[in-house]
Design a protein around this motif. Structure first.
Motif, PDB file in Angstrom:
ATOM      1  N   ASP A  30       0.820  -1.217   0.000  1.00 50.88           N
ATOM      2  CA  ASP A  30       0.000   0.000   0.000  1.00 50.88           C
ATOM      3  C   ASP A  30       0.853   1.268   0.000  1.00 50.88           C
ATOM      4  O   ASP A  30       0.516   2.254   0.655  1.00 50.88           O
ATOM      5  N   GLY A  31       1.979   1.230  -0.692  1.00 50.13           N
ATOM      6  CA  GLY A  31       2.829   2.405  -0.815  1.00 50.13           C
ATOM      7  C   GLY A  31       3.756   2.672   0.358  1.00 50.13           C
ATOM      8  O   GLY A  31       4.524   3.626   0.322  1.00 50.13           O
ATOM      9  N   LEU A  32       3.709   1.837   1.393  1.00 49.07           N
ATOM     10  CA  LEU A  32       4.572   2.025   2.564  1.00 49.07           C
ATOM     11  C   LEU A  32       5.683   0.981   2.590  1.00 49.07           C
ATOM     12  O   LEU A  32       5.430  -0.207   2.439  1.00 49.07           O
ATOM     13  N   MET A  33       6.893   1.453   2.824  1.00 57.65           N
ATOM     14  CA  MET A  33       8.016   0.518   2.944  1.00 57.65           C
ATOM     15  C   MET A  33       8.053  -0.033   4.357  1.00 57.65           C
ATOM     16  O   MET A  33       8.135   0.707   5.327  1.00 57.65           O
ATOM     17  N   PHE A  34       7.982  -1.365   4.463  1.00 52.78           N
ATOM     18  CA  PHE A  34       8.042  -2.019   5.768  1.00 52.78           C
ATOM     19  C   PHE A  34       9.152  -3.060   5.825  1.00 52.78           C
ATOM     20  O   PHE A  34       9.412  -3.647   6.867  1.00 52.78           O
ATOM     21  N   GLY A  35       9.823  -3.262   4.703  1.00 52.84           N
ATOM     22  CA  GLY A  35      10.899  -4.238   4.651  1.00 52.84           C
ATOM     23  C   GLY A  35      12.025  -3.751   3.764  1.00 52.84           C
ATOM     24  O   GLY A  35      11.850  -2.847   2.944  1.00 52.84           O
ATOM     25  N   LEU A  36      13.179  -4.365   3.935  1.00 54.43           N
ATOM     26  CA  LEU A  36      14.391  -3.974   3.239  1.00 54.43           C
ATOM     27  C   LEU A  36      15.130  -5.247   2.853  1.00 54.43           C
ATOM     28  O   LEU A  36      15.206  -6.184   3.650  1.00 54.43           O
ATOM     29  N   ILE A  37      15.648  -5.288   1.646  1.00 60.70           N
ATOM     30  CA  ILE A  37      16.452  -6.431   1.193  1.00 60.70           C
ATOM     31  C   ILE A  37      17.851  -5.924   0.906  1.00 60.70           C
ATOM     32  O   ILE A  37      18.039  -5.028   0.080  1.00 60.70           O
ATOM     33  N   VAL A  38      18.829  -6.476   1.598  1.00 60.22           N
ATOM     34  CA  VAL A  38      20.226  -6.116   1.386  1.00 60.22           C
ATOM     35  C   VAL A  38      21.055  -7.383   1.507  1.00 60.22           C
ATOM     36  O   VAL A  38      20.881  -8.169   2.454  1.00 60.22           O
ATOM     37  N   ASP A  39      21.947  -7.598   0.552  1.00 59.76           N
ATOM     38  CA  ASP A  39      22.826  -8.772   0.556  1.00 59.76           C
ATOM     39  C   ASP A  39      22.038 -10.065   0.721  1.00 59.76           C
ATOM     40  O   ASP A  39      22.387 -10.932   1.542  1.00 59.76           O
ATOM     41  N   SER A  40      20.960 -10.202  -0.031  1.00 60.43           N
ATOM     42  CA  SER A  40      20.120 -11.405  -0.041  1.00 60.43           C
ATOM     43  C   SER A  40      19.498 -11.737   1.311  1.00 60.43           C
ATOM     44  O   SER A  40      19.190 -12.887   1.597  1.00 60.43           O
ATOM     45  N   ALA A  41      19.328 -10.730   2.142  1.00 63.32           N
ATOM     46  CA  ALA A  41      18.669 -10.925   3.440  1.00 63.32           C
ATOM     47  C   ALA A  41      17.514  -9.937   3.561  1.00 63.32           C
ATOM     48  O   ALA A  41      17.626  -8.779   3.161  1.00 63.32           O
ATOM     49  N   ILE A  42      16.407 -10.419   4.113  1.00 61.94           N
ATOM     50  CA  ILE A  42      15.237  -9.573   4.329  1.00 61.94           C
ATOM     51  C   ILE A  42      15.291  -9.014   5.739  1.00 61.94           C
ATOM     52  O   ILE A  42      15.590  -9.736   6.696  1.00 61.94           O
ATOM     53  N   HIS A  43      14.983  -7.734   5.864  1.00 63.15           N
ATOM     54  CA  HIS A  43      14.906  -7.053   7.151  1.00 63.15           C
ATOM     55  C   HIS A  43      13.526  -6.414   7.258  1.00 63.15           C
ATOM     56  O   HIS A  43      13.022  -5.871   6.277  1.00 63.15           O
ATOM     57  N   LEU A  44      12.922  -6.470   8.444  1.00 69.45           N
ATOM     58  CA  LEU A  44      11.620  -5.862   8.664  1.00 69.45           C
ATOM     59  C   LEU A  44      11.735  -4.684   9.617  1.00 69.45           C
ATOM     60  O   LEU A  44      12.604  -4.656  10.496  1.00 69.45           O
ATOM     61  N   LYS A  45      10.831  -3.729   9.461  1.00 71.27           N
ATOM     62  CA  LYS A  45      10.818  -2.514  10.284  1.00 71.27           C
ATOM     63  C   LYS A  45      10.519  -2.869  11.739  1.00 71.27           C
ATOM     64  O   LYS A  45       9.670  -3.706  12.021  1.00 71.27           O
ATOM     65  N   VAL A  46      11.225  -2.210  12.658  1.00 76.31           N
ATOM     66  CA  VAL A  46      11.051  -2.463  14.091  1.00 76.31           C
ATOM     67  C   VAL A  46      10.882  -1.158  14.847  1.00 76.31           C
ATOM     68  O   VAL A  46      11.260  -0.088  14.377  1.00 76.31           O
ATOM     69  N   ASP A  47      10.305  -1.277  16.026  1.00 77.25           N
ATOM     70  CA  ASP A  47      10.286  -0.214  17.030  1.00 77.25           C
ATOM     71  C   ASP A  47      10.185  -0.904  18.381  1.00 77.25           C
ATOM     72  O   ASP A  47      10.380  -2.123  18.481  1.00 77.25           O
ATOM     73  N   GLU A  48       9.855  -0.147  19.400  1.00 79.31           N
ATOM     74  CA  GLU A  48       9.823  -0.728  20.749  1.00 79.31           C
ATOM     75  C   GLU A  48       8.752  -1.806  20.906  1.00 79.31           C
ATOM     76  O   GLU A  48       8.814  -2.601  21.842  1.00 79.31           O
TER      77      GLU A  48
END
Length: 124
Positions: A30-48
């Motif tokens: 829905d137009g919002l970035m919630f994940g990141l792919i770098v060096d063939s690894a997926i990362h998800l957005k975090v907070d407290e």
């Protein structure tokens, strides 16, 4: 990572798009970035609200180095943590984790940014 693989992986969550960014790619819903792919690894957005889940899984934050060319490199972390390996084989649980990351992205979208005030130079 192949964008089709990412779309299939997150299919239990909702339709996602993958857009190239710098040395990796962003995962969007829905137009919002919630994940990141770098060096063939997926990362998800975090907070407290969800960082402890990633810590329990032994996950690590995404970090990068700035200032290499100036000779004064410094490490920086973004609010994205590596997806635990077990979630690649558990689409239902991955959908839960992705939902939390997406909710964080939604909250951040509506949170006003606070900028540091710059000191004004006095003219002579």
């Amino acid at each position: 990572m192949d964008p089709e693989f990412i779309r299939d992986l997150f299919a239990s969550f909702r339709p996602v798009t993958v857009r190239r960014m710098f040395s990796g790619a962003g995962i969007f819903a829905d137009g919002l970035m919630f994940g990141l792919i770098v060096d063939s690894a997926i990362h998800l957005k975090v907070d407290e609200t969800n960082i402890a889940d990633f810590q329990r899984e032994g996950s690590r934050p995404f970090t990068y180095t700035r200032g290499k060319s100036s000779g004064r490199p410094t490490r920086h972390a973004l609010p994205y943590w590596r997806l635990p390996e077990r979630l690649y084989d558990d689409p239902d649980e991955l959908a839960v984790w992705a939902g939390r990351a997406f909710a964080i992205a939604e909250r951040k979208k509506f949170t006003p940014r606070v900028r540091a005030k710059r000191k004004r130079r006095l003219s002579k």
